[in-house]
Motif scaffolding. Structure first.
Motif, PDB file in Angstrom:
ATOM      1  N   LEU A 293       2.887  24.219  -4.535  1.00 28.41           N
ATOM      2  CA  LEU A 293       4.296  24.528  -5.110  1.00 28.41           C
ATOM      3  C   LEU A 293       5.357  23.503  -4.774  1.00 28.41           C
ATOM      4  O   LEU A 293       6.090  23.214  -6.444  1.00 28.41           O
ATOM      5  CB  LEU A 293       5.470  25.255  -3.720  1.00 28.41           C
ATOM      6  CG  LEU A 293       4.340  26.678  -3.270  1.00 28.41           C
ATOM      7  CD1 LEU A 293       5.213  27.097  -1.551  1.00 28.41           C
ATOM      8  CD2 LEU A 293       5.448  27.255  -4.377  1.00 28.41           C
ATOM      9  N   ALA A 294       4.980  21.796  -4.912  1.00 23.21           N
ATOM     10  CA  ALA A 294       5.606  20.686  -4.858  1.00 23.21           C
ATOM     11  C   ALA A 294       5.064  20.420  -7.005  1.00 23.21           C
ATOM     12  O   ALA A 294       6.755  20.309  -7.249  1.00 23.21           O
ATOM     13  CB  ALA A 294       5.467  20.049  -4.463  1.00 23.21           C
ATOM     14  N   VAL A 295       4.180  20.811  -7.471  1.00 26.24           N
ATOM     15  CA  VAL A 295       3.520  20.343  -8.747  1.00 26.24           C
ATOM     16  C   VAL A 295       4.332  21.424  -9.556  1.00 26.24           C
ATOM     17  O   VAL A 295       4.944  20.738 -10.474  1.00 26.24           O
ATOM     18  CB  VAL A 295       2.337  20.063  -8.490  1.00 26.24           C
ATOM     19  CG1 VAL A 295       2.329  19.997 -10.180  1.00 26.24           C
ATOM     20  CG2 VAL A 295       1.408  19.227  -7.945  1.00 26.24           C
ATOM     21  N   ALA A 296       4.603  22.578  -8.850  1.00 26.22           N
ATOM     22  CA  ALA A 296       4.840  23.626 -10.000  1.00 26.22           C
ATOM     23  C   ALA A 296       6.949  22.899  -9.811  1.00 26.22           C
ATOM     24  O   ALA A 296       7.242  23.551 -11.145  1.00 26.22           O
ATOM     25  CB  ALA A 296       4.953  24.817  -9.065  1.00 26.22           C
ATOM     26  N   ALA A 297       7.387  22.805  -8.866  1.00 26.26           N
ATOM     27  CA  ALA A 297       8.471  21.810  -8.997  1.00 26.26           C
ATOM     28  C   ALA A 297       9.016  21.364 -10.144  1.00 26.26           C
ATOM     29  O   ALA A 297      10.050  21.338 -10.075  1.00 26.26           O
ATOM     30  CB  ALA A 297       9.437  21.923  -7.506  1.00 26.26           C
ATOM     31  N   ALA A 298       8.177  20.525  -9.848  1.00 28.87           N
ATOM     32  CA  ALA A 298       8.395  18.932 -10.789  1.00 28.87           C
ATOM     33  C   ALA A 298       7.755  19.302 -12.368  1.00 28.87           C
ATOM     34  O   ALA A 298       8.473  19.341 -13.131  1.00 28.87           O
ATOM     35  CB  ALA A 298       6.779  18.228 -10.377  1.00 28.87           C
ATOM     36  N   PHE A 299       6.731  20.574 -12.657  1.00 26.78           N
ATOM     37  CA  PHE A 299       6.870  20.403 -13.953  1.00 26.78           C
ATOM     38  C   PHE A 299       7.418  21.492 -14.598  1.00 26.78           C
ATOM     39  O   PHE A 299       7.854  21.325 -15.289  1.00 26.78           O
ATOM     40  CB  PHE A 299       5.323  21.795 -13.825  1.00 26.78           C
ATOM     41  CG  PHE A 299       4.590  22.417 -15.041  1.00 26.78           C
ATOM     42  CD1 PHE A 299       3.934  21.513 -16.065  1.00 26.78           C
ATOM     43  CD2 PHE A 299       5.096  23.584 -16.105  1.00 26.78           C
ATOM     44  CE1 PHE A 299       3.032  21.732 -17.285  1.00 26.78           C
ATOM     45  CE2 PHE A 299       4.401  23.301 -17.091  1.00 26.78           C
ATOM     46  CZ  PHE A 299       3.605  22.575 -17.391  1.00 26.78           C
ATOM     47  N   PHE A 300       8.275  22.236 -13.362  1.00 27.94           N
ATOM     48  CA  PHE A 300       9.603  23.329 -13.973  1.00 27.94           C
ATOM     49  C   PHE A 300      10.040  22.087 -14.338  1.00 27.94           C
ATOM     50  O   PHE A 300      11.206  22.797 -15.787  1.00 27.94           O
ATOM     51  CB  PHE A 300       9.699  24.293 -12.976  1.00 27.94           C
ATOM     52  CG  PHE A 300      11.083  24.910 -13.522  1.00 27.94           C
ATOM     53  CD1 PHE A 300      11.368  25.660 -13.941  1.00 27.94           C
ATOM     54  CD2 PHE A 300      12.353  24.776 -12.789  1.00 27.94           C
ATOM     55  CE1 PHE A 300      11.912  26.781 -14.792  1.00 27.94           C
ATOM     56  CE2 PHE A 300      13.654  25.231 -12.999  1.00 27.94           C
ATOM     57  CZ  PHE A 300      13.419  26.704 -13.839  1.00 27.94           C
ATOM     58  N   ALA A 301      10.774  21.327 -13.712  1.00 32.77           N
ATOM     59  CA  ALA A 301      11.894  20.549 -14.208  1.00 32.77           C
ATOM     60  C   ALA A 301      11.598  19.513 -15.670  1.00 32.77           C
ATOM     61  O   ALA A 301      12.231  19.476 -16.076  1.00 32.77           O
ATOM     62  CB  ALA A 301      12.291  19.633 -12.525  1.00 32.77           C
ATOM     63  N   LEU A 302      10.279  19.065 -15.519  1.00 26.87           N
ATOM     64  CA  LEU A 302      10.473  17.829 -16.397  1.00 26.87           C
ATOM     65  C   LEU A 302       9.702  18.823 -17.933  1.00 26.87           C
ATOM     66  O   LEU A 302       9.350  18.063 -18.727  1.00 26.87           O
ATOM     67  CB  LEU A 302       9.151  17.188 -16.163  1.00 26.87           C
ATOM     68  CG  LEU A 302       9.716  15.923 -14.791  1.00 26.87           C
ATOM     69  CD1 LEU A 302       8.471  15.211 -14.506  1.00 26.87           C
ATOM     70  CD2 LEU A 302      10.417  15.293 -15.419  1.00 26.87           C
ATOM     71  N   VAL A 303       9.074  19.782 -17.780  1.00 23.79           N
ATOM     72  CA  VAL A 303       7.816  20.330 -18.824  1.00 23.79           C
ATOM     73  C   VAL A 303       9.019  22.321 -18.790  1.00 23.79           C
ATOM     74  O   VAL A 303       9.424  22.173 -20.809  1.00 23.79           O
ATOM     75  CB  VAL A 303       6.545  20.566 -18.814  1.00 23.79           C
ATOM     76  CG1 VAL A 303       5.559  21.681 -20.323  1.00 23.79           C
ATOM     77  CG2 VAL A 303       6.145  19.030 -18.088  1.00 23.79           C
ATOM     78  N   GLU A 304       8.767  22.591 -18.063  1.00 22.93           N
ATOM     79  CA  GLU A 304       9.487  24.221 -18.608  1.00 22.93           C
ATOM     80  C   GLU A 304      11.013  24.481 -18.717  1.00 22.93           C
ATOM     81  O   GLU A 304      10.876  24.680 -19.863  1.00 22.93           O
ATOM     82  CB  GLU A 304       8.510  24.799 -17.336  1.00 22.93           C
ATOM     83  CG  GLU A 304       8.917  26.550 -17.803  1.00 22.93           C
ATOM     84  CD  GLU A 304       8.818  27.686 -16.421  1.00 22.93           C
ATOM     85  OE1 GLU A 304       9.266  28.932 -16.998  1.00 22.93           O
ATOM     86  OE2 GLU A 304       8.240  27.066 -15.269  1.00 22.93           O
ATOM     87  N   ARG A 305      11.325  24.080 -18.063  1.00 19.07           N
ATOM     88  CA  ARG A 305      13.267  23.603 -18.187  1.00 19.07           C
ATOM     89  C   ARG A 305      13.307  23.041 -19.660  1.00 19.07           C
ATOM     90  O   ARG A 305      14.260  23.633 -20.989  1.00 19.07           O
ATOM     91  CB  ARG A 305      14.256  23.514 -16.944  1.00 19.07           C
ATOM     92  CG  ARG A 305      15.299  23.740 -16.982  1.00 19.07           C
ATOM     93  CD  ARG A 305      16.357  23.792 -15.916  1.00 19.07           C
ATOM     94  NE  ARG A 305      15.917  22.589 -14.967  1.00 19.07           N
ATOM     95  CZ  ARG A 305      15.635  22.212 -13.879  1.00 19.07           C
ATOM     96  NH1 ARG A 305      16.818  22.803 -13.224  1.00 19.07           N
ATOM     97  NH2 ARG A 305      16.036  21.245 -13.311  1.00 19.07           N
TER      98      ARG A 305
END
Length: 209
Positions: free
Chosen positions: A194-206
């Protein structure tokens, strides 16, 4: 695929994106013909089962996307029908039935091992189970209220990022501690994912959006 096996689905998402005008055309043509719409939907479900039995991936995955398109063109009617039937028992039965269809091939493994005809047919019903859960989340007032709270809303936003990163996270932890300690892999892996997903969302997906 050998490194991040969740990437297998991107191929079919891209193919269906290319075929989306065809699916929309079929759905729009059938929109006012309920029986024909239901018949094509049923044929799509049968196609997924046949695809599993015959190991034809295109038949397994593409009809599930078509099912979603068929639902989309009548979604307002479906929601209106559902809101006129605010029956918790009905939605409980639909929810549990859909969840069971989603994992029926796994539950049935003691009686129908993987690769067995019955197991493959049950696996082919997973798409119908997933569709049922999606409809439940839209049509059931109780489920809708739960999913409208803060954590499910956040989880929904990062869900694709979570889908992409969870396997590398879990596999890495399993490699470090050993897969015999599967309970520890889950205990540590879920919050880390969940923590890595939040970081990936903020840095890559969004930013990609």
């Amino acid at each position: 695929y050998d490194i991040v096996n969740t990437l297998w689905s991107l191929r079919w998402e891209l193919i269906f994106t290319a075929l989306l005008p065809v699916a929309i055309g079929i759905a729009v043509l059938l929109r006012r013909h309920t029986r024909a719409l239901v018949a094509v939907g049923a044929a799509a479900v049968v196609a997924t089962m046949v695809g599993r039995v015959l190991s034809i991936d295109a038949l397994v995955y593409l009809p599930v996307f078509l099912l979603g398109t068929l639902i989309a063109v009548r979604l307002d009617d479906i929601v209106s029908w559902a809101h006129a039937r605010r029956r918790p028992v009905l939605w409980t039965v639909i929810g549990w039935s859909s969840a069971l269809l989603l994992v029926a091939s796994w539950i049935g493994r003691p009686l129908a091992p993987a690769g067995d005809l019955v197991s493959e047919v049950l696996w082919g019903l997973a798409g119908l189970g997933a569709l049922g859960l999606v409809l439940l989340s839209i049509c059931s007032p109780g489920v809708e209220r739960v999913l409208s709270t803060r954590f499910p809303q956040w989880a929904g936003r990062v869900s694709f990022s979570l889908y992409l990163v969870h396997v590398p996270v879990l596999a890495t932890i399993a490699y470090i501690v050993g897969d015999r300690l599967w309970w520890l892999v889950g205990l540590v892996g879920v919050p880390v994912s969940l923590a890595v997903a939040a970081a990936f969302f903020a840095l890559v997906e969004r930013p990609s959006h």
